[in-house]
Structures are given as C-alpha cells and as structure tokens.
Design an enzyme around this catalytic site. Sequence first.
Site, PDB file in Angstrom:
ATOM      1  N   HIS A  55       0.884  -1.172   0.000  1.00 33.31           N
ATOM      2  CA  HIS A  55       0.000   0.000   0.000  1.00 33.31           C
ATOM      3  C   HIS A  55       0.923   1.223   0.000  1.00 33.31           C
ATOM      4  O   HIS A  55       2.006   1.181   0.600  1.00 33.31           O
ATOM      5  CB  HIS A  55      -0.822   0.122   1.277  1.00 33.31           C
ATOM      6  N   ASP A  93       2.326   1.984   3.343  1.00 34.30           N
ATOM      7  CA  ASP A  93       3.325   1.077   3.937  1.00 34.30           C
ATOM      8  C   ASP A  93       4.734   1.553   3.673  1.00 34.30           C
ATOM      9  O   ASP A  93       5.631   1.359   4.497  1.00 34.30           O
ATOM     10  CB  ASP A  93       3.258  -0.341   3.337  1.00 34.30           C
ATOM     11  N   GLU A  97     -10.967  -7.085  -4.080  1.00 30.66           N
ATOM     12  CA  GLU A  97     -10.696  -8.071  -3.016  1.00 30.66           C
ATOM     13  C   GLU A  97     -11.861  -8.122  -2.033  1.00 30.66           C
ATOM     14  O   GLU A  97     -11.992  -7.238  -1.175  1.00 30.66           O
ATOM     15  CB  GLU A  97      -9.384  -7.709  -2.301  1.00 30.66           C
ATOM     16  N   GLU A 121      -8.828 -13.720  -0.781  1.00 33.31           N
ATOM     17  CA  GLU A 121      -8.071 -13.958   0.444  1.00 33.31           C
ATOM     18  C   GLU A 121      -8.765 -15.042   1.266  1.00 33.31           C
ATOM     19  O   GLU A 121      -9.969 -14.967   1.540  1.00 33.31           O
ATOM     20  CB  GLU A 121      -7.962 -12.648   1.238  1.00 33.31           C
ATOM     21  N   ASP A 139     -10.190 -11.335  11.555  1.00 32.70           N
ATOM     22  CA  ASP A 139      -9.235 -11.559  10.473  1.00 32.70           C
ATOM     23  C   ASP A 139      -7.833 -11.725  11.071  1.00 32.70           C
ATOM     24  O   ASP A 139      -7.137 -10.743  11.281  1.00 32.70           O
ATOM     25  CB  ASP A 139      -9.307 -10.317   9.558  1.00 32.70           C
ATOM     26  N   ASP A 173      -0.588 -12.323   2.420  1.00 38.65           N
ATOM     27  CA  ASP A 173      -1.202 -11.272   3.240  1.00 38.65           C
ATOM     28  C   ASP A 173      -1.338 -11.881   4.642  1.00 38.65           C
ATOM     29  O   ASP A 173      -2.425 -12.210   5.104  1.00 38.65           O
ATOM     30  CB  ASP A 173      -2.558 -10.863   2.658  1.00 38.65           C
TER      31      ASP A 173
HETATM   32  C1  XUL Z   1      -7.268  -6.410   4.704  1.00 38.78           C
HETATM   33  C2  XUL Z   1      -6.544  -6.842   3.497  1.00 38.78           C
HETATM   34  C3  XUL Z   1      -5.724  -5.802   2.816  1.00 38.78           C
HETATM   35  C4  XUL Z   1      -5.737  -5.939   1.322  1.00 38.78           C
HETATM   36  C5  XUL Z   1      -5.036  -4.815   0.610  1.00 38.78           C
HETATM   37  O1  XUL Z   1      -7.997  -7.413   5.311  1.00 38.78           O
HETATM   38  O2  XUL Z   1      -6.596  -7.985   3.127  1.00 38.78           O
HETATM   39  O3  XUL Z   1      -4.432  -5.864   3.294  1.00 38.78           O
HETATM   40  O4  XUL Z   1      -5.152  -7.130   0.908  1.00 38.78           O
HETATM   41  O5  XUL Z   1      -5.513  -3.577   0.966  1.00 38.78           O
HETATM   42 CO    CO Z   2      -5.690  -9.012   1.573  1.00 35.75          CO
END
Ligand code: XUL
Ligand code: CO
Length: 441
Positions: A99, A102, A230, A266, A305, A337
């Site tokens: 990001h 980051d 996502e 994810e 999460d 991630d």
């Molecule tokens: C948050 C998440 C983020 C995205 C990118 O749950 O998964 O890190 O992958 O913004």
């Molecule tokens: Co993610």
Amino acid sequence: MSYFKNVSQVKYEGPNSNNPFAFKYYNPEEQINGQSMEEFMRFAVSYWHTFTGEGADPFGAGTAVRPYDHLKGMDLAKARVEASFEFFEKLDVPFFCFHDFDVAPEADNLSETFKNLDEIVAMIKDYMKTSKTKLLWNTANMFTHPRWTFGAATAPNADVFAYAAAKVKKGLEIGKELGSENYVFWGGREGYETLLNTDMKLELDNLARFFHMAKDYAKEIGFDAQFLIEPKPKEPTKHQYDFDVATGLAFLHQYGLQDVFKFNIEANHATLAGHTFEHELHLARINGMLGSVDANQGDTLLGWDTDEFPTDLYSTTLAMYEIIKNNGLGTGGLNFDAKVRRGSFDTDDLFHAHIAGMDSFAIGTKVAKRLLEDKVLEDFIADRYKSYTEGIGKDIVEGNTDFHKLSAHALEMGTITNNKSGRQENLRAILNKYLLEATQG
Ligand code: XUL
Ligand code: CO
C-alpha cells in the site's frame, strides 16, 4: 549493512532437511503444469505485514524487534526499503506488494504525502533494477487515517471521495512507474455501520463511478495492469460492500465493470464470509475471474481476520486444485497477506513464516497435481452428473425441453429410485491418501 545477519540464502534442500532456513517442498525449479514452481506459483511478500507491521493488537503495543526500530519518518521508510530488498533476495521470492502508506509516511497534507512517496518510489525503482523481485500489485491505503472514517469512494462527504481519487490516481502512476502487474482495490472502509444514516444506493453508485474513473485514468496513462477487487464481508465496517465473490460479481455486472476486474481472493476473508477458501476460488474460476490470491488462513476459534501464515495442507491443496484447474493465476500470484503472531517477534520468524507458507503451498500443489492427473474427483463428479448426458437430462442441458415435457416425464416415471450416494467420507479418505503419498517422492 545487513538487516538479517542470521540468514544467508534460503535454498531448496528437500524433505529430509532440518535446516529451519531451507525449503523442504518448494523447489523453485521443479516443473508444474509446464512451468517452474517459481513461475507457476508467483509468491509475493506483503510489505505491510512483514516490514511495516509491528505486532500491535487492540490491547497492546507492538512487540516486533526490528533492526530499524530506532528510526523514524522518512529514515525509517528508507531503512525498510533496504531491509525489504535484502529479505526478498535471501528468500529468493519473485514478487512483493504494498500500500502507498506502507512504504512512505502519510502526511495530513496530500502534496507532502506525494513528495514522500515520490522519494521512496524512486528508491524502490532503483533497487528493482538489480533485483529479480517484481511488483505483483500496489494499492492505496484508504482506511487508516481518520479522514476515511465513513469510507473513501463510498463516503457521505464528496471531498473525501475526491481525496480518494487523488490517492488512487497517484497509485496508478506508481504502479506504472514500477511495472506493477496488477492494481488492487480492497474495500477498506467501503461499507456501513447502520442503515439509519446510510444512502446505500448513492454509495454503491459512487463506488462504481470511482472504478470507472480509475479504469479511464489507467487507460489514459497506458497502465495496463489487471484490476483486482478483493472481497471481505466485515471488518473494519460491520457490513462491507464487497462481501464475497458472489456479491462482487453482482456488483461488477450491475455496473458494467465485469470486464475491468478480476478477483483477488483472500482465504481469511472467505472464511469470515462463511465460505471455504476453495469455494471463493471456485466461484471466481467458473466465472473466468480468478485473478490473484492473498494466501493466509484464519483461526477456527476466532471470528476476526487473524491473517495467519498458511500451513493447513487441506486448504492449500484444495486451493491449488482450483488454481491448477484455472491454468495458473495469469498476472496474479500467491501473496502472503499474513503476519507472524505477536509472540513471534524476531526477524528470524519472518523467514520461518514465509518458508512455512511456501512449503505448505508447494505440498498443496504436488497433491492437487496428482489428484488432477488421476482424475480422482473429476471422474467421480462426471459420473455423478451423468444423467445430464443422455435422455431427458441431455434435453435440459441442450435447451430442448420445457415444463410440459418435463412434467409428462415426471408423471410417467413413478418413484425415483436412482439417486446415488455422494460418497463424501470415501472421497475425504482418498484425499488423505493422496496427501500422505504425494509428499513422499
Ligand atoms: C485487509 C486486506 C488488505 C488488502 C489490501 O484485510 O486484506 O491488506 O489485501 O488492501
Ligand atoms: Co488481503
């Protein structure tokens, strides 16, 4: 200077190795589906968890001990870039993701923020000249700063919408500058807490407007990366608009964006939505929209999460089954991630965690490949649906029947006695057998 002195080069040493800094199953050169594992699996390190994350949780401060802890601001940002490329090289990983927030500190003032970013992006670009590690995707953080309290593109305040547009515009420019293969949109705070104060229709329309403008701008600057959406059902908001793949599909089709996006799936977001990881991968795949993967896992005992490194071999096997059936991930990859636990605070843990994740996915790949070669599930499934290849079933599939004919067929046949067992337990036992065998040679 070296940031990770305990580790030299992480190499493949095979299943008999006891070296904690070696791969046991991930052999970058081994062939899968006509490609090397490295080319096929396209592993990526996520910058936020590995270099920016400090191990804080809602109850306590960060625990991570990092060699750049004494630094602040831009000095810290620069040290993290240096450390990250040393890490990529030692892990021999082909991709990374970040990001904006980051890599460079965000200031209250947007032009200052962009200045910080320009300086760091130039530094990253310089490192990338001599490193094999490429950018899988970048994205804009539009959830940390208080300005995003009510969302970004779905905020009730048009100035926030404009601010978000400026960040994504810059993100697309950075993606182009660094040759990113994808650009990710995770909803962040795009969702709502209560309908008592929310105009859902306007928020969804605005989100679509935002995506169309992003697409137009990427085209204008010649940035042809794959756009990825996502899904996540909740957290940070109570209800996120990109709930899961099914909701995302409906949204993209509703607003004419289905050809612009694929999904970045994810694992932990899938389970938060009440689905398995493989369910989400499967649904995206059969719709031709499986783009990339955020490889992690949740905790069955916790409802949030947790972003753990993936070590569940059933999950990696069934995920790789979908990915091989998808013929790989195209421009996407397997991005960790995932974060080391708060109690795993050494820099060595960062290596152990990635090695564990890469080995777990390599095992999954080997098992899935054999399952597919032997057509274990495919043959069973084909037989289960055989009634659609002949007689009335064939007529249904080919569009040669209607409710009159079907009703006549049903009235004629009497009691149904030809349902067959789904053999779930037997199939699970077969999966176990493949899991044990595929790793032994
Ligand atoms: C948050 C998440 C983020 C995205 C990118 O749950 O998964 O890190 O992958 O913004
Ligand atoms: Co993610």
